[in-house]
Each structure stands twice: as C-alpha cells, then as structure tokens.
Enzyme design. Structure first.
Site, PDB file in Angstrom:
ATOM      1  N   SER A   1       0.805  -1.210  -0.082  1.00  0.00           N
ATOM      2  CA  SER A   1      -0.002   0.117  -0.081  1.00  0.00           C
ATOM      3  C   SER A   1       0.877   1.190   0.172  1.00  0.00           C
ATOM      4  O   SER A   1       2.122   1.262   0.542  1.00  0.00           O
ATOM      5  CB  SER A   1      -0.999  -0.101   1.140  1.00  0.00           C
ATOM      6  OG  SER A   1      -1.877  -0.994   1.332  1.00  0.00           O
TER       7      SER A   1
HETATM    8  N1  SAH Z   1       0.468  -5.259   4.019  1.00  0.00           N
HETATM    9  C1  SAH Z   1       1.161  -5.831   3.000  1.00  0.00           C
HETATM   10  C2  SAH Z   1       0.427  -5.639   1.551  1.00  0.00           C
HETATM   11  C3  SAH Z   1      -0.551  -6.575   1.393  1.00  0.00           C
HETATM   12  S1  SAH Z   1      -1.187  -6.958  -0.266  1.00  0.00           S
HETATM   13  C4  SAH Z   1       2.422  -4.688   2.885  1.00  0.00           C
HETATM   14  O1  SAH Z   1       2.905  -4.164   3.737  1.00  0.00           O
HETATM   15  O2  SAH Z   1       3.170  -5.377   1.891  1.00  0.00           O
HETATM   16  C5  SAH Z   1      -2.360  -8.084   0.235  1.00  0.00           C
HETATM   17  C6  SAH Z   1      -1.495  -9.514   0.740  1.00  0.00           C
HETATM   18  O3  SAH Z   1      -2.612 -10.358   1.170  1.00  0.00           O
HETATM   19  C7  SAH Z   1      -0.894 -10.351  -0.592  1.00  0.00           C
HETATM   20  O4  SAH Z   1       0.128 -10.411  -0.121  1.00  0.00           O
HETATM   21  C8  SAH Z   1      -2.002 -11.278  -1.032  1.00  0.00           C
HETATM   22  O5  SAH Z   1      -1.214 -12.789  -1.034  1.00  0.00           O
HETATM   23  C9  SAH Z   1      -2.482 -11.598   0.605  1.00  0.00           C
HETATM   24  N2  SAH Z   1      -3.955 -12.209   0.847  1.00  0.00           N
HETATM   25  C10 SAH Z   1      -4.807 -12.226  -0.064  1.00  0.00           C
HETATM   26  N3  SAH Z   1      -5.787 -13.171   0.216  1.00  0.00           N
HETATM   27  C11 SAH Z   1      -5.186 -13.572   1.589  1.00  0.00           C
HETATM   28  C12 SAH Z   1      -5.750 -14.817   2.537  1.00  0.00           C
HETATM   29  N4  SAH Z   1      -7.141 -15.184   2.308  1.00  0.00           N
HETATM   30  N5  SAH Z   1      -5.201 -15.152   3.352  1.00  0.00           N
HETATM   31  C13 SAH Z   1      -3.674 -14.294   3.657  1.00  0.00           C
HETATM   32  N6  SAH Z   1      -3.284 -13.662   2.821  1.00  0.00           N
HETATM   33  C14 SAH Z   1      -4.152 -13.120   1.714  1.00  0.00           C
END
Ligand code: SAH
Length: 221
Positions: A70
């Site tokens: 983000s």
């Molecule tokens: N907060 C993170 C960015 C998140 S992007 C940072 O600081 O980099 C969203 C993330 O959620 C991705 O890595 C994606 O693979 C993960 N994601 C999506 N669905 C998910 C689920 N059901 N369980 C766990 N992780 C998930």
C-alpha cells in the site's frame, strides 16, 4: 521516544524518506513515533527491486506475485487508527505481503500474528524481518479467512486485502472493544476502522484506498 531521538532519526533518514514524512504530516498523520519509524525504515527493501527508486513516493508498488504494498499514507493511516484506538497487545494481520506493515505493527504491539496465502511472499517477508532482528512476530502460511488457528483473542485485526464480506472467523477472534481495520468497496474503494461493541460495529473513520483482493486457498512458491 524523546524529541531529540525523533529529530536524530529524521535527520539521519534518506532524503526521500524525509520528504515522505513531510508529506504524511501534511496529510494529517501526527503520531511522532510512527512518523519517525516510517522515516527510518528502508521501504526500498520491501518492494520489487525495479521499483525501489519509487519506494518513498505516494503510490502503491509491486512486491512480486502480482501483489502490491500500500502507499505510505494508507499504511500510516491504518497504523495511526490502531495507535489511537486499540490496546497494543495482540494484533492479527491478514496479508503479510512484503512484511512492511508487519514491521511497523511489530514496533508498537507486544505480539503480531501475520498470515499470508502466497508461499513465496510468506517466505520472503519472514526472512526479511528476521534478518532485521524483528522477534515478536508469528508467521503463518495459510488462507487467513479462517483466522488464527489457536484460540487467542486479538486486541486488533487488520486485513490488508479487499473482501466482499467480512470473514466471520476474523471478527470472532476479536475481543470486545477490539479494533477492526479492513478495506471495503462500497460505495467506493476505501479503508475503514471499526470498534466491536457487543453485536454492533462503531465506525471510527474511513479513507479512500485501493487494495488487491482477498483470495481463497493457498498458492505455493
Ligand atoms: N500489507 C502488505 C501488503 C498486502 S497486499 C505489505 O505491507 O506489503 C495483500 C496481501 O494479502 C497479498 O500478499 C496477498 O497474497 C495476501 N492475501 C490475499 N488473500 C489472502 C488470504 N485469504 N489469506 C492471507 N493472505 C491473503
């Protein structure tokens, strides 16, 4: 953290990071320790190398496997909500991604539980944070929609991927008066902060923001 420490940290930060902190302050982020931390963290080490020159810009960036980190303001807003409203005991994060938000949570909370469904991202983030000496994080490679596998009640839950509805397992593990941070896409994409009050949810703030979708199941490296 004293004002002297804060000024030292900021004056020793990358010039781009110092500009980022100035921008965050202008956008209403006022928590000094959070600003100092974000100003001192090597955000460029969390993004795909081809985008590291943009790491401190006001934009989301690729972190690999079609996922994104983000933009700094969204990270700062979500964290400032937690610092304002949550007890800083245990937090559950769904979507470890690069580990940047996890690193920030680990600075403020006693214990961070973080879940990632993408094995490559899970491994990278874990390795990155361990090499930075971060010790109060438990990592899990799983579909986070089912919550944390052991029965522990959380002071806060932060979901960093967009779901069409809130997975019940996630709200179920939140204590009364606990804080939920999650993106919603109605009426337009935004991130919001709620407090659990009995059967009700009190909205404490929202802000426009885009997130990648919350997906089902696991993806192996
Ligand atoms: N907060 C993170 C960015 C998140 S992007 C940072 O600081 O980099 C969203 C993330 O959620 C991705 O890595 C994606 O693979 C993960 N994601 C999506 N669905 C998910 C689920 N059901 N369980 C766990 N992780 C998930």
């Amino acid at each position: 953290m004293s004002l002297h420490d804060l000024n030292w940290l900021i004056s020793h930060s990358e010039p781009k990071a110092t500009k980022m902190v100035k921008y965050l302050r202008e956008q209403g982020i006022s928590h000094d320790e959070l600003l100092a931390l974000m100003g001192s963290l090597p955000r460029h080490e969390f993004v795909e190398p081809a985008f590291s020159h943009l790491a401190y810009s006001a934009t989301s960036l690729p972190i690999g496997r079609n996922q994104t980190i983000s933009q700094p303001l969204t990270v700062a807003r979500m964290t400032q909500w937690l610092l304002t409203h949550a007890r800083l005991g245990r937090v559950l994060e769904i979507g470890t991604g690069s580990g940047y938000q996890t690193r920030i949570l680990a600075h403020f909370f006693n214990k961070v539980h973080t879940v990632e469904r993408q094995q490559w991202l899970y491994l990278q983030a874990k390795q990155r944070l361990l090499s930075m000496g971060v010790k109060n994080v438990e990592y899990l490679f799983a579909d986070g929609q089912t919550g944390w596998p052991h029965k522990v009640e959380m002071d806060a839950v932060i979901i960093t991927a967009m779901a069409s509805k809130i997975p019940l397992a996630l709200t179920g593990c939140l204590k009364q008066q606990g804080i939920l941070i999650m993106p919603i896409d109605h009426p337009s994409p935004q991130i919001g902060c709620w407090r659990k009050e009995g059967e009700r949810w009190k909205c404490l703030g929202t802000e426009p923001a885009f997130f990648v979708p919350l997906l089902e199941g696991l993806e192996h490296a």
